[in-house]
Scaffold this motif. Structure first.
Motif, short mmCIF file in Angstrom:
data_model
loop_
_atom_site.label_atom_id
_atom_site.label_comp_id
_atom_site.label_asym_id
_atom_site.label_seq_id
_atom_site.Cartn_x
_atom_site.Cartn_y
_atom_site.Cartn_z
N THR A 273 -0.82 1.95 -1.11
CA THR A 273 -2.00 2.66 -1.58
C THR A 273 -3.19 1.77 -1.28
O THR A 273 -3.10 0.55 -1.40
CB THR A 273 -1.96 2.97 -3.10
N ALA A 274 -4.31 2.38 -0.87
CA ALA A 274 -5.48 1.57 -0.54
C ALA A 274 -6.72 2.44 -0.53
O ALA A 274 -6.65 3.66 -0.39
CB ALA A 274 -5.32 0.92 0.83
N ARG A 275 -7.86 1.77 -0.68
CA ARG A 275 -9.15 2.46 -0.57
C ARG A 275 -9.92 1.92 0.64
O ARG A 275 -10.64 2.63 1.30
CB ARG A 275 -9.95 2.21 -1.86
N GLN A 276 -9.72 0.64 0.91
CA GLN A 276 -10.31 0.06 2.12
C GLN A 276 -9.23 -0.68 2.89
O GLN A 276 -8.42 -1.40 2.29
CB GLN A 276 -11.43 -0.93 1.76
N ILE A 277 -9.20 -0.44 4.20
CA ILE A 277 -8.16 -1.05 5.03
C ILE A 277 -8.80 -1.65 6.28
O ILE A 277 -9.70 -1.04 6.87
CB ILE A 277 -7.16 0.01 5.55
N THR A 278 -8.30 -2.79 6.70
CA THR A 278 -8.68 -3.33 8.00
C THR A 278 -7.41 -3.39 8.85
O THR A 278 -6.38 -3.91 8.40
CB THR A 278 -9.28 -4.75 7.87
#
Ligand SMILES: Nc1ncnc2c1ncn2[C@@H]1O[C@H](COP(=O)(O)OP(=O)(O)OP(=O)(O)O)[C@@H](O)[C@H]1O
Length: 295
Positions: A273-278
């Protein structure tokens, strides 16, 4: 280099039901190759064992589906120890991508024959965690999340089709702020895929033409909506291997994805789960044994 020792990592519960140890024994009998076997366990990572094998064997061979293959690849990433794939799963995306025979005995024959080469393959980093195939957000992730082991065991690849129909019916577009190799985009869509590999595990079809696992680039594919027309356009572009306006397609070395809220997603076979990913590409970061001229 002559292969003198192979470590097999076997998922005893993967898609195919066959006498894998008998096949290995028959294939290696009289070949002058020592071999060991490690078994995977339900819900237990094999990564630590795979990392310990680095530098201690000539080849780590995985018999399992893409879940096992990607986990072992992530463990071997950046090392000189090569990986071989004996496809034992349901979809076997990576084997299809690399032209590795889907038949178990034919795949074992690649290990013992002379017609193989070690290809250097790109991998990706998802917030610094290595991945081999792709990151899916939206309906493609929901489809994989819902195709559970029992469904895959009972109907095989049809499991993905069944869950696709369920997830399409419920699809809602999400908004994404993207930074693709430094350029900003504001987009919305029902599915966002950042992929290293083209194949989707059905026949020889790729998600979109032009995706390569050795080009040092990631492919970013956005599906804007899940209307019947868009779904038909995407299906037909996959079948005919041509471009469609139902998908937006970028190629890049690095992407930052910002979402309005936390989303469930799939990175290879891992649920996250994530809201910001690089996400970035690591060119030529693992060596994989493939039949000659397979790429
Ligand atoms: N000994 C075991 N018993 C039961 N389940 C296992 C065992 N070892 C691994 N697993 C489970 O198998 C899954 C990984 O399966 P794998 O990727 O090898 O095959 P698959 O699901 O058939 O392939 P695909 O990803 O191509 O559909 C993981 O969920 C893991 O927990």
């Amino acid at each position: 280099m002559k292969i003198k020792h192979i470590c097999f990592i076997i998922n005893p519960a993967s898609g195919k039901q066959e006498a894998i140890l008998l096949f290995i024994n028959q294939a290696l009998d009289g070949m002058g190759i020592e071999w060991d076997v490690y078994l995977t366990k339900k819900d237990k990572s094999i990564a630590e064992i795979a990392r310990e094998l680095i530098g201690k064997t000539d080849l780590v061979a995985v018999y399992g589906g893409d879940g096992c293959v990607t986990e072992v690849a992530a463990a071997l990433h950046g090392s000189e120890t090569p990986l071989a794939i004996i496809p034992g799963g349901t979809a076997n995306v990576m084997a299809r991508e690399l032209g590795i025979p889907l038949d178990t005995q034919a795949a074992l024959a690649v290990l013992t024959g002379k017609d193989y080469e070690m290809r250097s393959i790109d991998m990706g980093l998802f917030n610094d965690q290595p991945f081999l195939l792709r990151v899916n957000i939206g309906i493609m992730a929901d489809m994989v999340l819902q195709a559970d082991r029992d469904l895959k065991n009972s109907v095989g690849q049809l499991a993905y089709g069944i869950t696709a129909l369920k997830t399409l019916a419920l699809a809602e577009p999400a908004s994404y702020r993207l930074e693709i190799d430094g350029k900003a985009f504001q987009e919305s869509g029902v599915s966002l895929t950042v992929t290293n590999s083209g194949h989707i595990g059905i026949g020889d079809f790729a998600l979109q033409p032009g995706i390569s696992i050795t080009d040092g680039l990631l492919d970013v594919i956005l599906m804007k909506d899940a209307s019947l027309l868009s779904v038909l356009k995407v299906a037909s572009s996959t079948l005919l291997q041509n471009k469609t306006e139902a998908l937006v397609h970028w190629q890049c070395k690095r992407i930052v994805i910002n979402m309005d809220q936390t989303h469930s997603l799939i990175c290879d076979d891992r649920k996250e789960t994530a809201r910001q990913i690089t996400i970035s590409v690591v060119p030529a970061s693992i060596r994989i044994m493939v039949p000659k001229l397979s790429l």
